[in-house]
Design a protein around this motif. Structure first.
Motif, PDB file in Angstrom:
ATOM      1  N   ARG A 130     -65.100 -86.191  22.059  1.00 11.55           N
ATOM      2  CA  ARG A 130     -64.264 -86.143  20.859  1.00 11.55           C
ATOM      3  C   ARG A 130     -64.570 -84.891  20.044  1.00 11.55           C
ATOM      4  O   ARG A 130     -65.710 -84.419  19.989  1.00 11.55           O
ATOM      5  N   THR A 131     -63.534 -84.361  19.412  1.00 10.63           N
ATOM      6  CA  THR A 131     -63.678 -83.169  18.593  1.00 10.63           C
ATOM      7  C   THR A 131     -62.968 -83.371  17.264  1.00 10.63           C
ATOM      8  O   THR A 131     -62.049 -84.193  17.158  1.00 10.63           O
ATOM      9  N   THR A 132     -63.385 -82.646  16.253  1.00 13.42           N
ATOM     10  CA  THR A 132     -62.791 -82.777  14.925  1.00 13.42           C
ATOM     11  C   THR A 132     -61.871 -81.602  14.632  1.00 13.42           C
ATOM     12  O   THR A 132     -61.960 -80.545  15.259  1.00 13.42           O
ATOM     13  N   ILE A 133     -60.975 -81.804  13.646  1.00 13.30           N
ATOM     14  CA  ILE A 133     -60.085 -80.732  13.211  1.00 13.30           C
ATOM     15  C   ILE A 133     -60.708 -80.054  11.998  1.00 13.30           C
ATOM     16  O   ILE A 133     -60.985 -80.691  10.984  1.00 13.30           O
ATOM     17  N   ASP A 189     -67.865 -71.767  13.935  1.00 14.50           N
ATOM     18  CA  ASP A 189     -67.788 -73.160  13.475  1.00 14.50           C
ATOM     19  C   ASP A 189     -67.150 -73.964  14.597  1.00 14.50           C
ATOM     20  O   ASP A 189     -65.931 -74.103  14.664  1.00 14.50           O
ATOM     21  N   VAL A 190     -67.971 -74.491  15.492  1.00 15.49           N
ATOM     22  CA  VAL A 190     -67.450 -75.005  16.757  1.00 15.49           C
ATOM     23  C   VAL A 190     -68.079 -76.336  17.155  1.00 15.49           C
ATOM     24  O   VAL A 190     -69.117 -76.743  16.638  1.00 15.49           O
ATOM     25  N   ASP A 191     -67.407 -76.991  18.095  1.00 16.39           N
ATOM     26  CA  ASP A 191     -67.979 -78.104  18.845  1.00 16.39           C
ATOM     27  C   ASP A 191     -68.429 -77.551  20.192  1.00 16.39           C
ATOM     28  O   ASP A 191     -67.652 -76.890  20.891  1.00 16.39           O
ATOM     29  N   VAL A 192     -69.673 -77.809  20.550  1.00 12.43           N
ATOM     30  CA  VAL A 192     -70.203 -77.342  21.830  1.00 12.43           C
ATOM     31  C   VAL A 192     -69.752 -78.293  22.935  1.00 12.43           C
ATOM     32  O   VAL A 192     -69.850 -79.513  22.797  1.00 12.43           O
ATOM     33  N   ASN A 208     -65.578 -74.995  21.238  1.00 14.69           N
ATOM     34  CA  ASN A 208     -64.187 -75.293  20.883  1.00 14.69           C
ATOM     35  C   ASN A 208     -64.037 -75.368  19.366  1.00 14.69           C
ATOM     36  O   ASN A 208     -64.910 -75.882  18.666  1.00 14.69           O
ATOM     37  N   ASN A 209     -62.906 -74.839  18.868  1.00 12.84           N
ATOM     38  CA  ASN A 209     -62.570 -74.955  17.451  1.00 12.84           C
ATOM     39  C   ASN A 209     -61.085 -75.274  17.325  1.00 12.84           C
ATOM     40  O   ASN A 209     -60.236 -74.494  17.763  1.00 12.84           O
ATOM     41  N   ILE A 210     -60.768 -76.451  16.758  1.00  8.09           N
ATOM     42  CA  ILE A 210     -59.388 -76.841  16.473  1.00  8.09           C
ATOM     43  C   ILE A 210     -59.185 -76.697  14.972  1.00  8.09           C
ATOM     44  O   ILE A 210     -59.916 -77.287  14.176  1.00  8.09           O
TER      45      ILE A 210
END
Length: 292
Positions: free
Chosen positions: A120-123, A134-137, A255-257
């Motif tokens: 899961r990733t955040t916006i 400012d990312v999710d690894v 990843n960065n959304i």
């Protein structure tokens, strides 16, 4: 006794003349079918073992008759060098008059795969560009190390997969709702002769930017309602890099959304509103040796 010695000498001369006449040598066979014919069901032929330093250097191999090394001279090299374009690796080499040509198959392939499928990733807050700081690894693809077996050109394939979270309920406004999340994956790699740095620029795939987006829909016309119908986005970027054998190359995928927080459940920050990294298919990074 004198006659016996004379007979032996005559016999040796006869054999030598036969060898000179026919020029054939048989090992394990009495009927050689070429200048050298070796037959064995249990033993192999061992090439001279030498330590080469470069494909451009004939030494330490020499021509016993003097002069330049004969074209076709073949040896087994025992060394692995890590100096650059003219490196050698253990295996059979033949001299073509100017350089050593490898006669053995070189294969080097390794695939690294995301370990937490549907991570899961955040916006993030809406910004003009995704922020590589400012990312999710991506799980399993953080500060990994690839060490090439050979010096040469490698194909590096980065495969990414993103899917948006559950769309918020807009049926009070429309019967069909659609929203999108957009952002970027970032591939970073460093090592001798290689620098892929997403923080050095913006929207440049050569520096590791991999654009991604995904749609989610809500359709109340259908019965039953089609909720959270997500369309994942797959993307592949390929790099061709010259890597040096025996050296460590460190790489990461993040990843960065950065768009869509107003259109997904919980602002896309928690629960079903969060997006998915590696939805159905994990992200991956592959290294394949192509040659010098």
């Amino acid at each position: 006794m004198k006659l016996k010695i004379t007979f032996q000498v005559i016999l040796c001369i006869t054999v030598m003349c036969t060898q000179l006449t026919f020029g054939q040598i048989g090992i394990g066979t009495t009927t050689p079918e070429g200048i050298l014919d070796i037959e064995s069901n249990t033993e192999g032929f061992v090439f001279p073992r030498v330590a080469l330093s470069s494909v451009l250097v004939a030494a330490p191999v020499v021509n016993p008759a003097g002069g330049t090394l004969a074209v076709g001279t073949t040896v087994y090299n025992t060394e692995l060098t890590t100096n650059g374009a003219n490196d050698v690796s253990p295996g059979i080499y033949s001299w073509d008059g100017t350089k050593w040509i490898t006669q053995h198959l070189r294969e080097d392939y390794k695939r690294y795969t995301q370990t937490n499928v549907c991570q899961r990733t955040t916006i993030r807050e809406s910004t003009s560009n995704p922020n590589p700081n400012d990312v999710d690894v991506v799980a399993g693809l953080d500060n990994e190390v690839f060490r090439p077996k050979y010096s040469g050109r490698y194909r590096i394939e980065v495969g990414v997969n993103f899917s948006a979270g559950e769309i918020a309920d807009f049926t009070s406004q429309d019967e069909i709702s659609l929203a999108t999340s957009e952002g970027s994956f970032f591939f970073e790699m460093s090592g001798p002769g290689v620098s892929i740095d997403p923080t050095s620029t913006s929207f440049d795939y050569q520096q590791g930017w991999i654009y991604t987006h995904s749609y989610s829909t809500f359709n109340s016309i259908e019965s039953p309602d089609l909720e959270d119908n997500t369309v994942p986005h797959f993307a592949t970027v390929v790099y061709y890099k010259y890597l040096l054998a025996g050296n460590d190359y460190t790489f990461s995928l993040t990843n960065n959304i950065n768009t869509g927080e107003n259109y997904f459940v919980n602002g896309g920050d928690s629960g079903t509103g969060q997006g998915h990294i590696g939805h159905d298919q994990p992200c991956s990074i592959e290294f394949t040796y192509l040659g010098l």
